[in-house]
Design a protein around this motif. Structure first.
Motif, PDB file in Angstrom:
ATOM      1  N   GLY A  71       0.942  -1.472   0.034  1.00 46.90           N
ATOM      2  CA  GLY A  71       0.149   0.154  -0.079  1.00 46.90           C
ATOM      3  C   GLY A  71       0.777   1.278   0.035  1.00 46.90           C
ATOM      4  N   ASN A  72       2.004   1.131   0.120  1.00 51.46           N
ATOM      5  CA  ASN A  72       3.001   2.213   0.007  1.00 51.46           C
ATOM      6  C   ASN A  72       4.070   2.416  -1.107  1.00 51.46           C
ATOM      7  N   ASP A  73       3.987   3.221  -1.980  1.00 51.36           N
ATOM      8  CA  ASP A  73       4.848   2.918  -3.228  1.00 51.36           C
ATOM      9  C   ASP A  73       6.332   3.236  -2.905  1.00 51.36           C
ATOM     10  N   ARG A  74       6.549   4.285  -1.972  1.00 50.64           N
ATOM     11  CA  ARG A  74       7.917   4.257  -1.577  1.00 50.64           C
ATOM     12  C   ARG A  74       8.615   3.161  -0.891  1.00 50.64           C
ATOM     13  N   LEU A  75       7.753   2.744   0.070  1.00 49.69           N
ATOM     14  CA  LEU A  75       8.234   1.628   0.875  1.00 49.69           C
ATOM     15  C   LEU A  75       8.488   0.240   0.085  1.00 49.69           C
ATOM     16  N   LYS A  76       7.394  -0.002  -0.985  1.00 51.38           N
ATOM     17  CA  LYS A  76       7.476  -1.112  -1.856  1.00 51.38           C
ATOM     18  C   LYS A  76       8.890  -1.022  -2.753  1.00 51.38           C
ATOM     19  N   LYS A  77       9.358   0.315  -3.272  1.00 47.18           N
ATOM     20  CA  LYS A  77      10.492   0.546  -4.043  1.00 47.18           C
ATOM     21  C   LYS A  77      11.529   0.097  -3.283  1.00 47.18           C
ATOM     22  N   ILE A  78      11.612   0.566  -1.992  1.00 44.84           N
ATOM     23  CA  ILE A  78      12.658   0.251  -1.078  1.00 44.84           C
ATOM     24  C   ILE A  78      12.962  -1.276  -0.779  1.00 44.84           C
ATOM     25  N   VAL A  79      11.701  -1.882  -0.636  1.00 36.06           N
ATOM     26  CA  VAL A  79      11.806  -3.236  -0.290  1.00 36.06           C
ATOM     27  C   VAL A  79      12.182  -4.170  -1.793  1.00 36.06           C
ATOM     28  N   HIS A  80      11.770  -3.608  -2.724  1.00 38.08           N
ATOM     29  CA  HIS A  80      12.053  -4.184  -3.931  1.00 38.08           C
ATOM     30  C   HIS A  80      13.725  -4.107  -4.264  1.00 38.08           C
ATOM     31  N   TRP A  81      14.191  -2.889  -3.931  1.00 42.86           N
ATOM     32  CA  TRP A  81      15.664  -2.843  -4.155  1.00 42.86           C
ATOM     33  C   TRP A  81      16.495  -3.689  -3.152  1.00 42.86           C
ATOM     34  N   MET A  82      16.132  -3.866  -2.006  1.00 48.76           N
ATOM     35  CA  MET A  82      16.729  -4.616  -0.835  1.00 48.76           C
ATOM     36  C   MET A  82      16.552  -6.116  -1.456  1.00 48.76           C
ATOM     37  N   LEU A  83      15.636  -6.681  -2.262  1.00 54.77           N
ATOM     38  CA  LEU A  83      15.509  -7.777  -2.745  1.00 54.77           C
ATOM     39  C   LEU A  83      16.106  -7.977  -4.142  1.00 54.77           C
ATOM     40  N   ILE A  84      16.200  -7.164  -4.973  1.00 53.78           N
ATOM     41  CA  ILE A  84      16.743  -7.386  -6.330  1.00 53.78           C
ATOM     42  C   ILE A  84      17.505  -6.059  -6.633  1.00 53.78           C
ATOM     43  N   PRO A  85      18.836  -6.262  -6.998  1.00 47.41           N
ATOM     44  CA  PRO A  85      19.419  -4.968  -7.562  1.00 47.41           C
ATOM     45  C   PRO A  85      18.694  -4.488  -8.672  1.00 47.41           C
ATOM     46  N   THR A  86      18.934  -3.040  -8.741  1.00 45.33           N
ATOM     47  CA  THR A  86      17.971  -2.387  -9.879  1.00 45.33           C
ATOM     48  C   THR A  86      18.444  -2.687 -11.349  1.00 45.33           C
ATOM     49  N   GLY A  87      17.323  -3.046 -11.900  1.00 45.05           N
ATOM     50  CA  GLY A  87      17.487  -3.465 -13.270  1.00 45.05           C
ATOM     51  C   GLY A  87      17.912  -5.049 -13.608  1.00 45.05           C
ATOM     52  N   GLU A  88      17.695  -5.615 -12.546  1.00 47.34           N
ATOM     53  CA  GLU A  88      18.134  -7.282 -12.689  1.00 47.34           C
ATOM     54  C   GLU A  88      17.013  -8.043 -12.332  1.00 47.34           C
ATOM     55  N   ALA A  89      16.989  -9.388 -12.740  1.00 44.11           N
ATOM     56  CA  ALA A  89      15.915 -10.283 -12.277  1.00 44.11           C
ATOM     57  C   ALA A  89      16.558 -11.284 -11.316  1.00 44.11           C
ATOM     58  N   ARG A  90      17.706 -11.177 -10.828  1.00 44.62           N
ATOM     59  CA  ARG A  90      18.283 -12.308  -9.880  1.00 44.62           C
ATOM     60  C   ARG A  90      18.233 -11.800  -8.606  1.00 44.62           C
ATOM     61  N   PRO A  91      17.505 -12.425  -7.674  1.00 46.48           N
ATOM     62  CA  PRO A  91      17.797 -11.794  -6.027  1.00 46.48           C
ATOM     63  C   PRO A  91      18.900 -11.819  -5.525  1.00 46.48           C
ATOM     64  N   ARG A  92      18.976 -11.008  -4.650  1.00 50.14           N
ATOM     65  CA  ARG A  92      20.181 -11.022  -3.882  1.00 50.14           C
ATOM     66  C   ARG A  92      20.321 -12.175  -3.218  1.00 50.14           C
ATOM     67  N   THR A  93      22.036 -12.376  -2.921  1.00 56.56           N
ATOM     68  CA  THR A  93      22.460 -13.658  -2.211  1.00 56.56           C
ATOM     69  C   THR A  93      21.796 -14.131  -1.045  1.00 56.56           C
TER      70      THR A  93
END
Length: 206
Positions: free
Chosen positions: A10-32
């Motif tokens: 429900g929070n676009d800004r928080l969603k972007k932060i969490v997404h960045w924590m899970l996956i590097p920007t512009g990539e499909a592979r999750p962080r180790t």
């Protein structure tokens, strides 16, 4: 956990932060750290299932991934659940160098040969003022019935349902549903044989 996910979604800004924590920007592979410490608590692996070490698992915790008992994903394959879950049934073989992009459901006792692409994802191209890479991603589930065989170099496109005990010939491009107990071949794929339960023979389709 559900309430936390609801807050994030429900929070676009928080969603972007969490997404960045899970996956590097512009990539499909999750962080180790996601693959090692998070995914095992969300995804299901059946008894004696095997995912070879050279398989690229682009799977994330916010969508499902499940592989059934005695199933195998061979080397050099890629599995991606970024836009939809991936379910692989029991005793199913995913051969070398396959690409599976969810949402995809694969039944029990399926054989998928080499270099097969199965994708429930597509790219919108309605707005000509934008490059396709910037347009909306659309999804439609792919379903593959139990006992089917997908031969080498076949392509199964978004939204297709393949019935039980179907053979998809090598190099076929499947853009429409294939009913059970049929053989489909060509680009676009068409049914060329059908099993006759009365004669117990496979008959050519005119």
């Amino acid at each position: 956990m559900k309430s936390l996910l609801k807050v994030v979604k429900g929070n676009d800004r928080l969603k972007k932060i969490v997404h960045w924590m899970l996956i590097p920007t512009g990539e499909a592979r999750p962080r180790t750290w996601v693959s090692v410490f998070i995914n095992p608590f969300f995804h299901k692996k059946g008894k004696n299932s095997r995912i070879r070490t050279r398989t690229r698992m682009d799977v994330l915790p916010f969508n499902s991934f499940e592989i059934g008992e005695d199933s195998i994903i061979e080397d050099f394959s890629t599995v991606n659940n970024g836009v939809g879950g991936v379910f692989i049934g029991n005793r199913t073989l995913v051969g070398m160098s396959n690409v599976i992009i969810g949402p995809v459901n694969i039944g029990d006792d399926v054989i998928i040969a080499q270099n097969v692409v199965i994708s429930g994802l597509n790219h919108s191209y309605t707005d000509v003022s934008l490059p396709i890479s910037k347009q909306e991603v659309v999804t439609s589930p792919v379903n593959i019935g139990e006992g089917s065989w997908i031969a080498a170099n076949a392509v199964i496109t978004a939204g297709v349902t393949i019935g039980n005990n179907v053979v998809i010939a090598a190099g076929a491009v499947v853009t429409k549903d294939v009913p059970g107990f049929c053989v489909a071949a060509g680009n676009p794929a068409k049914v060329i044989k059908r099993y006759n339960p009365t004669t117990k023979l496979w008959s050519k389709v005119n």
